[in-house]
Design a protein around this motif. Sequence first.
Motif, PDB file in Angstrom:
ATOM      1  N   ALA A  55       0.801  -1.229   0.000  1.00 42.24           N
ATOM      2  CA  ALA A  55       0.000   0.000   0.000  1.00 42.24           C
ATOM      3  C   ALA A  55       0.828   1.270   0.000  1.00 42.24           C
ATOM      4  CB  ALA A  55      -0.921   0.011   1.221  1.00 42.24           C
ATOM      5  N   GLY A  56       2.157   1.144  -0.007  1.00 43.38           N
ATOM      6  CA  GLY A  56       2.998   2.329   0.030  1.00 43.38           C
ATOM      7  C   GLY A  56       2.675   3.311  -1.077  1.00 43.38           C
ATOM      8  N   GLY A  57       2.680   4.576  -0.741  1.00 42.45           N
ATOM      9  CA  GLY A  57       2.299   5.614  -1.695  1.00 42.45           C
ATOM     10  C   GLY A  57       0.843   6.002  -1.572  1.00 42.45           C
ATOM     11  N   GLY A  58      -0.011   5.072  -1.157  1.00 44.13           N
ATOM     12  CA  GLY A  58      -1.419   5.363  -0.915  1.00 44.13           C
ATOM     13  C   GLY A  58      -2.301   5.421  -2.135  1.00 44.13           C
ATOM     14  N   GLU A  59      -1.726   5.212  -3.324  1.00 45.78           N
ATOM     15  CA  GLU A  59      -2.501   5.375  -4.550  1.00 45.78           C
ATOM     16  C   GLU A  59      -3.705   4.449  -4.617  1.00 45.78           C
ATOM     17  OE1 GLU A  59      -3.133   7.205  -8.364  1.00 45.78           O
ATOM     18  OE2 GLU A  59      -1.793   7.699  -6.702  1.00 45.78           O
ATOM     19  N   GLU A  60      -3.487   3.182  -4.297  1.00 45.89           N
ATOM     20  CA  GLU A  60      -4.560   2.203  -4.384  1.00 45.89           C
ATOM     21  C   GLU A  60      -5.703   2.536  -3.429  1.00 45.89           C
ATOM     22  OE1 GLU A  60      -4.650  -2.668  -4.134  1.00 45.89           O
ATOM     23  OE2 GLU A  60      -2.773  -1.573  -4.309  1.00 45.89           O
ATOM     24  N   ILE A  61      -5.359   2.913  -2.208  1.00 44.86           N
ATOM     25  CA  ILE A  61      -6.382   3.257  -1.219  1.00 44.86           C
ATOM     26  C   ILE A  61      -7.152   4.486  -1.666  1.00 44.86           C
ATOM     27  CG2 ILE A  61      -6.745   4.047   1.154  1.00 44.86           C
ATOM     28  CD1 ILE A  61      -4.433   2.238   1.986  1.00 44.86           C
ATOM     29  N   LEU A  62      -6.454   5.480  -2.196  1.00 43.13           N
ATOM     30  CA  LEU A  62      -7.134   6.678  -2.701  1.00 43.13           C
ATOM     31  C   LEU A  62      -8.106   6.336  -3.814  1.00 43.13           C
ATOM     32  CD1 LEU A  62      -4.286   9.349  -2.781  1.00 43.13           C
ATOM     33  CD2 LEU A  62      -6.354   9.411  -1.383  1.00 43.13           C
ATOM     34  N   ARG A  63      -7.648   5.558  -4.778  1.00 36.38           N
ATOM     35  CA  ARG A  63      -8.493   5.226  -5.934  1.00 36.38           C
ATOM     36  C   ARG A  63      -9.734   4.454  -5.511  1.00 36.38           C
ATOM     37  NH1 ARG A  63      -6.129   5.919 -11.570  1.00 36.38           N
ATOM     38  NH2 ARG A  63      -4.050   6.718 -11.152  1.00 36.38           N
ATOM     39  N   LEU A  64      -9.576   3.529  -4.574  1.00 38.46           N
ATOM     40  CA  LEU A  64     -10.704   2.712  -4.144  1.00 38.46           C
ATOM     41  C   LEU A  64     -11.592   3.421  -3.132  1.00 38.46           C
ATOM     42  CD1 LEU A  64      -8.891  -0.731  -3.693  1.00 38.46           C
ATOM     43  CD2 LEU A  64     -10.316  -0.014  -5.614  1.00 38.46           C
ATOM     44  N   GLY A  65     -11.014   4.342  -2.366  1.00 37.94           N
ATOM     45  CA  GLY A  65     -11.754   4.920  -1.257  1.00 37.94           C
ATOM     46  C   GLY A  65     -12.522   6.187  -1.538  1.00 37.94           C
ATOM     47  N   LEU A  66     -12.093   6.963  -2.526  1.00 42.04           N
ATOM     48  CA  LEU A  66     -12.699   8.272  -2.732  1.00 42.04           C
ATOM     49  C   LEU A  66     -14.193   8.203  -3.025  1.00 42.04           C
ATOM     50  CD1 LEU A  66      -9.907  10.182  -4.703  1.00 42.04           C
ATOM     51  CD2 LEU A  66     -10.817  10.736  -2.429  1.00 42.04           C
ATOM     52  N   ASN A  67     -14.614   7.213  -3.813  1.00 37.74           N
ATOM     53  CA  ASN A  67     -16.026   7.120  -4.203  1.00 37.74           C
ATOM     54  C   ASN A  67     -16.783   6.043  -3.434  1.00 37.74           C
ATOM     55  OD1 ASN A  67     -15.865   9.172  -6.201  1.00 37.74           O
ATOM     56  ND2 ASN A  67     -14.906   7.716  -7.602  1.00 37.74           N
ATOM     57  N   ASN A  68     -16.148   5.472  -2.413  1.00 37.44           N
ATOM     58  CA  ASN A  68     -16.783   4.393  -1.652  1.00 37.44           C
ATOM     59  C   ASN A  68     -16.638   4.667  -0.156  1.00 37.44           C
ATOM     60  OD1 ASN A  68     -17.415   2.435  -3.958  1.00 37.44           O
ATOM     61  ND2 ASN A  68     -15.224   2.799  -4.274  1.00 37.44           N
ATOM     62  N   PRO A  69     -17.458   5.564   0.377  1.00 37.33           N
ATOM     63  CA  PRO A  69     -17.286   6.011   1.769  1.00 37.33           C
ATOM     64  C   PRO A  69     -17.559   4.946   2.814  1.00 37.33           C
ATOM     65  CG  PRO A  69     -19.299   6.920   0.806  1.00 37.33           C
ATOM     66  CD  PRO A  69     -18.545   6.283  -0.320  1.00 37.33           C
ATOM     67  N   ASP A  70     -18.174   3.816   2.440  1.00 36.46           N
ATOM     68  CA  ASP A  70     -18.420   2.744   3.403  1.00 36.46           C
ATOM     69  C   ASP A  70     -17.216   1.822   3.569  1.00 36.46           C
ATOM     70  OD1 ASP A  70     -20.991   3.514   4.075  1.00 36.46           O
ATOM     71  OD2 ASP A  70     -21.935   2.300   2.512  1.00 36.46           O
ATOM     72  N   TRP A  71     -16.213   2.001   2.728  1.00 33.18           N
ATOM     73  CA  TRP A  71     -15.047   1.122   2.792  1.00 33.18           C
ATOM     74  C   TRP A  71     -13.963   1.729   3.681  1.00 33.18           C
ATOM     75  CZ3 TRP A  71     -14.190  -0.293  -3.095  1.00 33.18           C
ATOM     76  CH2 TRP A  71     -15.303  -1.038  -3.545  1.00 33.18           C
ATOM     77  N   SER A  72     -13.378   0.900   4.533  1.00 36.92           N
ATOM     78  CA  SER A  72     -12.189   1.298   5.296  1.00 36.92           C
ATOM     79  C   SER A  72     -11.030   0.406   4.866  1.00 36.92           C
ATOM     80  CB  SER A  72     -12.442   1.171   6.802  1.00 36.92           C
ATOM     81  OG  SER A  72     -12.733  -0.170   7.151  1.00 36.92           O
ATOM     82  N   PHE A  73      -9.806   0.857   5.137  1.00 37.14           N
ATOM     83  CA  PHE A  73      -8.635   0.192   4.578  1.00 37.14           C
ATOM     84  C   PHE A  73      -7.550  -0.007   5.626  1.00 37.14           C
ATOM     85  CE2 PHE A  73     -10.821   2.577   1.330  1.00 37.14           C
ATOM     86  CZ  PHE A  73     -10.887   1.692   0.260  1.00 37.14           C
ATOM     87  N   VAL A  74      -6.906  -1.157   5.538  1.00 42.39           N
ATOM     88  CA  VAL A  74      -5.677  -1.416   6.284  1.00 42.39           C
ATOM     89  C   VAL A  74      -4.634  -1.817   5.248  1.00 42.39           C
ATOM     90  CG1 VAL A  74      -4.513  -2.843   7.997  1.00 42.39           C
ATOM     91  CG2 VAL A  74      -6.886  -2.127   8.363  1.00 42.39           C
ATOM     92  N   GLY A  75      -3.554  -1.047   5.192  1.00 45.59           N
ATOM     93  CA  GLY A  75      -2.510  -1.324   4.230  1.00 45.59           C
ATOM     94  C   GLY A  75      -1.220  -1.723   4.909  1.00 45.59           C
ATOM     95  N   VAL A  76      -0.435  -2.549   4.214  1.00 45.86           N
ATOM     96  CA  VAL A  76       0.902  -2.904   4.692  1.00 45.86           C
ATOM     97  C   VAL A  76       1.898  -2.699   3.562  1.00 45.86           C
ATOM     98  CG1 VAL A  76       0.126  -4.548   6.432  1.00 45.86           C
ATOM     99  CG2 VAL A  76       0.589  -5.356   4.120  1.00 45.86           C
ATOM    100  N   ASP A  77       3.092  -2.289   3.919  1.00 44.85           N
ATOM    101  CA  ASP A  77       4.175  -2.130   2.956  1.00 44.85           C
ATOM    102  C   ASP A  77       5.482  -2.207   3.732  1.00 44.85           C
ATOM    103  OD1 ASP A  77       4.233  -0.776  -0.149  1.00 44.85           O
ATOM    104  OD2 ASP A  77       6.107  -0.773   0.976  1.00 44.85           O
ATOM    105  N   THR A  78       6.501  -2.803   3.125  1.00 42.23           N
ATOM    106  CA  THR A  78       7.757  -2.990   3.843  1.00 42.23           C
ATOM    107  C   THR A  78       8.732  -1.831   3.664  1.00 42.23           C
ATOM    108  OG1 THR A  78       8.698  -4.211   1.967  1.00 42.23           O
ATOM    109  CG2 THR A  78       7.582  -5.491   3.689  1.00 42.23           C
ATOM    110  N   TYR A  79       8.423  -0.885   2.778  1.00 47.55           N
ATOM    111  CA  TYR A  79       9.354   0.213   2.498  1.00 47.55           C
ATOM    112  C   TYR A  79       8.847   1.481   3.181  1.00 47.55           C
ATOM    113  CZ  TYR A  79      12.580   3.143  -0.216  1.00 47.55           C
ATOM    114  OH  TYR A  79      13.566   4.011  -0.601  1.00 47.55           O
ATOM    115  N   GLU A  80       9.488   1.846   4.274  1.00 41.87           N
ATOM    116  CA  GLU A  80       8.985   2.917   5.138  1.00 41.87           C
ATOM    117  C   GLU A  80       8.829   4.267   4.432  1.00 41.87           C
ATOM    118  OE1 GLU A  80       9.337   4.341   9.736  1.00 41.87           O
ATOM    119  OE2 GLU A  80      10.327   2.536   9.031  1.00 41.87           O
ATOM    120  N   PRO A  81       9.747   4.699   3.553  1.00 40.75           N
ATOM    121  CA  PRO A  81       9.522   5.975   2.858  1.00 40.75           C
ATOM    122  C   PRO A  81       8.223   6.000   2.054  1.00 40.75           C
ATOM    123  CG  PRO A  81      11.816   5.348   2.664  1.00 40.75           C
ATOM    124  CD  PRO A  81      11.114   4.180   3.283  1.00 40.75           C
TER     125      PRO A  81
END
Length: 230
Positions: A55-81
């Motif tokens: 989920a690093g960068g947040g792009e996927e969560i943004l794309r899926l979440g902006l038009n779907n307010p009932d969805w919540s997200f938990v993301g994981v990524d190994t690259y801290e930056p």
Amino acid sequence: MTALKFEDQKLPDLDDYAKLAEQFIPGRQAIFAIVESALLELIPQGPAKILVVGAGGGEEILRLGLNNPDWSFVGVDTYEPMVELAHKRLGRTPVGLRSKVHATTIDNLAEKNFDAATCILTAHFVPDDGAKMAFFEAIYKRLKPGAPFTVVDGVGVADDDQTELLRRIWKRHAIRNGISAEVAASNAENFKKVSVVSEQREEELLVSAGFKRLTPIFRGLAIKGWLAFA
């Protein structure tokens, strides 16, 4: 193929990463649109908790979440930056209030019982030495029974003529989209170093991890996407 970690690539300035990814990746907007459509079709209406692996960068969560307010997200990524970039980008939007992104591996995530999961252009950084199988098993174990999983991954066979042709077309596609020839060539060379496997091997790993009813949902050069169910 040799394992290459995401962070071992020659990465652009992270703030430019999303823009450059659009120029490099064939059908990137279509990937997100297809994944969102699949989840809209398969997740019951109402609140849903979605696991985003890589989920690093947040792009996927943004794309899926902006038009779907009932969805919540938990993301994981190994690259801290990249996780820090996700926090920054998501914090500017209402989606940030419904999202958590952790700098950790999927096997260290305590949360379970997700209604769906996605993994876009991440699994091909996991070597097929037992780690890729464990990676898919960890995702499977965190889903509710029958929950949908969308995975989009680079596929190919080292030194195969077709794989090499697709790599060259990938480079040409990037140049056509405004990437310099030097940068496009460097990016295309990375494909020789990541842990891509054949389509057949990817499907074998997914089924062995427990997933059922594999359905192809995307193909763009050496990138293929599947829908599967826990």
